[in-house]
Write an enzyme that holds these catalytic residues in place. Structure first.
Site: not given
Length: 631
Positions: A457, A176, A135, A415, A138-139
């Site tokens: 991306h 998710m 997780c 990114h 992402c979080h």
């Protein structure tokens, strides 16, 4: 809750998502019907929690950090793909999206939140491991949110255990994964995770100069290394190939297609970068371990290594002529910082934190991770992109003891990115802002923010001359099929500069890398994270002379003759001459993988590289193209 699921479902349908899975509908019909069974599960867990009664409402305080190397082969991942209908994810895609982190085994400080559901210490430790394996990417380490939503207690406590369990079990149309219905987590683990994310987030330890120096090793001193190249390989045409799940890279000769050496590295190598001279290769793993490889040796191998934190993604080297091979720089996810090192030994010299205020709301962020770093060619500067704050730092390394850093506000969640063809402008994706930030390295300022599609991306992007609009830079998207072409020549084509001049239709969402070459007429686009195997196992290629025509689709997976596995095709990379394109055929660790080489002119199969040592090949970095930023 049911209204929320309906809202998300409608939004996903309107977004034109990739495939409609039954998870959301199941959530609507089963959430209440399963409540009794879920309450029973929670009751069992809470009963176990009462055995650990030293805290009345939360978990115990955990001990100090015990330093140890992370085991090889932990499932790793990057960011979720898109705001799309939930689907049952293949294991490789789930691992990529989930954001595996080497922090899973690190002991952390944890306070007691009396409002949180009870957990035993064993439950908390197991949940922490799952969170950092699945997780955190992402979080966020501190659950402040990044690609995924924030999961801090002020939010999760309000939701409550039952609603959190439903989302963890079935996933959401926002992308998710369905951790429960996929079988990735058991019903008891889902319950445990729902309680865990209502606790105060544990804080990993810092990693300062003393910690770095303890990990710094020089296997061969610079004065004992070769004075000239001691092998017959054309090292400028070597490929550094990431073997994702073994903690290694393969050095492959571009001419013979033979493996020269398998070099031990950090786990899940993210990128390889070449020194300005072309002699040294710098490789960084997700565990923040950097390996320095000397390509002049009879058999190229490690000569130095260091860890610059607990988790990292980026490394580069000084490319200004006055500082050729003098410095290297690396950026960490945790702690949020960048480090300048000696280029020939990796001795850490200077650490700079990236904690600070966000560019939009001007709020303090405790874990702004370092994303892409690039070296300016004509000035002694590094460009450091800070993900969560949305700031670009231009670092003047001409005097390391007195660093001068210029802060440029861009957009949040920076990114990856690359140079335009002139190497004056650096273009970087702010992926969750759906923008490309353009940095003018000559004026050291933001030139533009360009709106693009969902979750750009680009990798390094792709530069070519458009037959109508002049020089452009291209990016694909994780969240949709479009390919954005952005004009990059404000002097000769000012009307087209920093605008999306054309949008191409690719195969679908799930794109990671796009590539062309100055000598090529082709633009190659992968889709390894698309749920349709026909798309993930093939590539699209456009003729940049005739962009009004659709792309040709090449079945790279079939050409590889790999019989089993997901065979995801990823990261096109050119050889030095620009007449071959190499593709990774990426399957699971216990399955066969390969590298497929395609003739760029004819678009026909040229070679397939197979070897038992080629385990989970992903990124490929040609020494010459990486050295000179050719893309």
């Amino acid at each position: 809750m049911q209204q929320e699921f309906r809202r998300l479902s409608r939004a996903a349908l309107l977004a034109g998502a990739l495939a409609m899975a039954p998870a959301v509908a199941l959530a609507q019909t089963q959430a209440q019907g399963d409540a009794q069974k879920q309450e029973h599960t929670q009751g069992d867990a809470q009963k176990a929690g009462q055995e650990h009664s030293k805290t009345s409402g939360g978990v115990e305080t955990h001990g100090e950090y015990e330093k140890k190397e992370h085991p090889q082969g932990m499932p790793t991942a990057g960011a979720k793909t898109a705001e799309e209908p939930h689907r049952d994810l293949p294991q490789s895609e789930m691992e990529y999206q989930a954001g595996g982190s080497p922090l899973a085994s690190v002991q952390m400080h944890q306070d007691v939140n009396p409002k949180a559901p009870k957990m035993t210490e064993a439950e908390f430790d197991k949940s922490k491991q799952i969170y950092f394996e699945r997780c955190a990417g992402c979080h966020g380490v501190l659950r402040k949110g990044a690609t995924g939503k924030p999961l801090t207690p002020d939010i999760t406590l309000e939701r409550g255990t039952e609603i959190l369990k439903t989302f963890i079990t079935y996933g959401s149309p926002a992308g998710m994964p369905n951790w429960g219905t996929s079988g990735e987590l058991t019903e008891a683990e889902v319950d445990m995770m729902a309680r865990y994310i209502q606790q105060s987030p544990p804080t990993p330890p810092e990693f300062g100069m003393e910690d770095m120096k303890k990990t710094w090793k020089v296997a061969i001193d610079p004065d004992k290394r070769p004075k000239k190249k001691m092998n017959n390989w054309d090292i400028s045409n070597l490929f550094s190939v990431t073997l994702r799940d073994t903690g290694e890279i393969a050095l492959i000769d571009g001419a013979s297609k033979k493996i020269i050496n398998i070099v031990k590295t950090g786990y899940a190598v993210h990128i390889s970068r070449t020194s300005a001279s072309g002699r040294y290769l710098y490789v960084i793993g997700r565990d923040a371990r950097i390996n320095l490889i000397d390509l002049w040796m009879e058999t190229p191998d490690n000569v130095a290594e260091v860890k610059i934190g607990l988790e990292a993604r980026s490394v580069d080297t000084s490319k200004n002529k006055k500082f050729e091979d003098v410095y290297a720089i690396a950026g960490a996810y945790w702690p949020p910082q960048f480090v300048i090192m000696k280029g020939d030994t990796l001795e850490p010299l200077k650490i700079q934190s990236t904690r600070g205020m966000t560019v939009d709301t001007q709020e303090y962020h405790p874990e702004p991770r370092v994303a892409a770093i690039v070296a300016v060619h004509d000035k002694p500067e590094f460009i450091v992109n800070v993900k969560e704050t949305g700031k670009v730092l231009v670092v003047d390394y001409s005097d390391v003891n007195n660093l001068t850093t210029t802060e440029i506000g861009a957009a949040r969640f920076l990114h990856d990115g690359g140079w335009d063809a002139s190497k004056r402008y650096f273009l970087v994706a702010a992926n969750q802002s759906n923008k490309i930030a353009v940095i003018d390295s000559k004026k050291t300022k933001l030139a533009a923010l360009v709106d693009v599609g969902k979750i750009p991306h680009p990798g390094r992007g792709a530069n070519f001359v458009h037959p109508k609009f002049g020089p452009v830079w291209a990016t694909g998207h994780l969240g949709e099929e479009s390919i954005a072409l952005i004009g990059t020549d404000p002097e000769k084509h000012p009307k087209n500069a920093w605008k999306v001049v054309q949008s191409l239709n690719g195969q679908g969402g799930g794109n990671l890398f796009i590539k062309t070459h100055p000598k090529s007429h082709n633009l190659w686009v992968d889709t390894p994270l698309n749920p349709d195997p026909k798309l993930s196992q093939s590539v699209a290629v456009f003729d940049i002379r005739h962009l009004d025509k659709p792309a040709e689709v090449l079945p790279i997976g079939d050409w590889s003759e790999v019989s089993e596995g997901v065979k995801r095709i990823t990261q096109p990379e050119y050889n030095k001459a620009g007449d071959e394109v190499w593709f990774s055929v990426w399957s699971a660790k216990n399955q066969q993988s390969a590298i497929v080489v395609v003739d760029d002119k004819t678009r026909k199969l040229k070679a397939v590289i197979k070897d038992p040592r080629l385990i989970t090949p992903t990124g490929k970095f040609n020494v010459y193209n990486t050295q000179h930023d050719v893309y």
